[in-house]
Write a protein that holds these residues in place. Structure first.
Motif, PDB file in Angstrom:
ATOM      1  N   PRO A 293      20.642  -1.575  -2.487  1.00  0.00           N
ATOM      2  CA  PRO A 293      21.503  -0.406  -2.371  1.00  0.00           C
ATOM      3  C   PRO A 293      20.748   0.727  -1.676  1.00  0.00           C
ATOM      4  N   GLU A 294      21.476   1.721  -1.207  1.00  0.00           N
ATOM      5  CA  GLU A 294      20.811   2.882  -0.597  1.00  0.00           C
ATOM      6  C   GLU A 294      19.825   3.504  -1.568  1.00  0.00           C
ATOM      7  N   GLU A 295      20.246   3.655  -2.807  1.00  0.00           N
ATOM      8  CA  GLU A 295      19.386   4.196  -3.866  1.00  0.00           C
ATOM      9  C   GLU A 295      19.195   3.099  -4.911  1.00  0.00           C
ATOM     10  N   MET A 296      17.940   2.787  -5.187  1.00  0.00           N
ATOM     11  CA  MET A 296      17.643   1.780  -6.200  1.00  0.00           C
ATOM     12  C   MET A 296      18.000   2.335  -7.584  1.00  0.00           C
ATOM     13  N   VAL A 297      18.067   1.454  -8.568  1.00  0.00           N
ATOM     14  CA  VAL A 297      18.360   1.895  -9.931  1.00  0.00           C
ATOM     15  C   VAL A 297      17.287   2.903 -10.351  1.00  0.00           C
ATOM     16  N   ASP A 298      17.705   3.929 -11.053  1.00  0.00           N
ATOM     17  CA  ASP A 298      16.784   4.960 -11.524  1.00  0.00           C
ATOM     18  C   ASP A 298      15.712   4.298 -12.398  1.00  0.00           C
ATOM     19  N   PRO A 299      14.429   4.579 -12.161  1.00  0.00           N
ATOM     20  CA  PRO A 299      13.358   3.955 -12.945  1.00  0.00           C
ATOM     21  C   PRO A 299      13.497   4.173 -14.453  1.00  0.00           C
ATOM     22  N   ALA A 300      14.009   5.330 -14.868  1.00  0.00           N
ATOM     23  CA  ALA A 300      14.186   5.589 -16.307  1.00  0.00           C
ATOM     24  C   ALA A 300      15.262   4.665 -16.883  1.00  0.00           C
ATOM     25  N   ILE A 301      16.338   4.437 -16.136  1.00  0.00           N
ATOM     26  CA  ILE A 301      17.393   3.527 -16.576  1.00  0.00           C
ATOM     27  C   ILE A 301      16.849   2.100 -16.607  1.00  0.00           C
ATOM     28  N   ASP A 302      16.068   1.736 -15.588  1.00  0.00           N
ATOM     29  CA  ASP A 302      15.463   0.399 -15.543  1.00  0.00           C
ATOM     30  C   ASP A 302      14.599   0.177 -16.787  1.00  0.00           C
ATOM     31  N   ARG A 303      13.822   1.168 -17.171  1.00  0.00           N
ATOM     32  CA  ARG A 303      12.980   1.044 -18.371  1.00  0.00           C
ATOM     33  C   ARG A 303      13.843   0.903 -19.626  1.00  0.00           C
ATOM     34  N   GLN A 304      14.947   1.631 -19.696  1.00  0.00           N
ATOM     35  CA  GLN A 304      15.853   1.526 -20.844  1.00  0.00           C
ATOM     36  C   GLN A 304      16.469   0.118 -20.914  1.00  0.00           C
ATOM     37  N   ILE A 305      16.837  -0.413 -19.763  1.00  0.00           N
ATOM     38  CA  ILE A 305      17.403  -1.760 -19.732  1.00  0.00           C
ATOM     39  C   ILE A 305      16.354  -2.776 -20.167  1.00  0.00           C
ATOM     40  N   GLN A 306      15.131  -2.624 -19.695  1.00  0.00           N
ATOM     41  CA  GLN A 306      14.054  -3.539 -20.094  1.00  0.00           C
ATOM     42  C   GLN A 306      13.819  -3.476 -21.601  1.00  0.00           C
ATOM     43  N   ARG A 307      13.891  -2.284 -22.176  1.00  0.00           N
ATOM     44  CA  ARG A 307      13.746  -2.132 -23.626  1.00  0.00           C
ATOM     45  C   ARG A 307      14.906  -2.840 -24.339  1.00  0.00           C
TER      46      ARG A 307
END
Length: 115
Positions: A91-105
């Motif tokens: 995508p033009e903008e990748m997933v927000d790193p904070a959201i990615d960390r929340q998903i990983q958790r």
């Protein structure tokens, strides 16, 4: 509660165009039991055949048969550097790193099963 989290995460994962005919992200994946319960039930033989082919039992000749309900892990593919698309699509903008960390958790804290 889990449904709300999943909806929240889904709304934060950006969409992008895939290479037509590519199914590199359609391999055997793990998903939460909640997400799995929303997918059509496949037979043991269908699961075994998909695993043998290193694919997903929901992958049909026209692509993902459960696209609207595809698991978070499938949605993340190509939107984060950890799961980069081998064709370079993103995508033009990748997933927000904070959201990615929340998903990983969420992945760590939630029981997952093989799709």
């Amino acid at each position: 509660m889990i449904s709300q989290k999943i909806r929240f995460f889904r709304s934060r994962i950006p969409a992008f165009e895939c290479t037509p005919g590519c199914h590199d992200c359609c391999g055997p994946v793990m998903t939460s039991t909640h997400e799995m319960s929303r997918l059509p039930v496949k037979s043991d033989a269908e699961h075994e055949a998909a695993l043998t082919n290193l694919s997903c039992p929901h992958l049909g000749s026209q692509g993902c048969q459960v696209y609207a309900e595809r698991p978070l892990i499938c949605r993340l593919f190509g939107t984060t550097p950890r799961l980069a698309c081998p064709n370079g699509n993103r995508p033009e903008e990748m997933v927000d790193p904070a959201i990615d960390r929340q998903i990983q958790r969420f992945f760590v804290e939630t029981r997952h099963v093989l799709v």
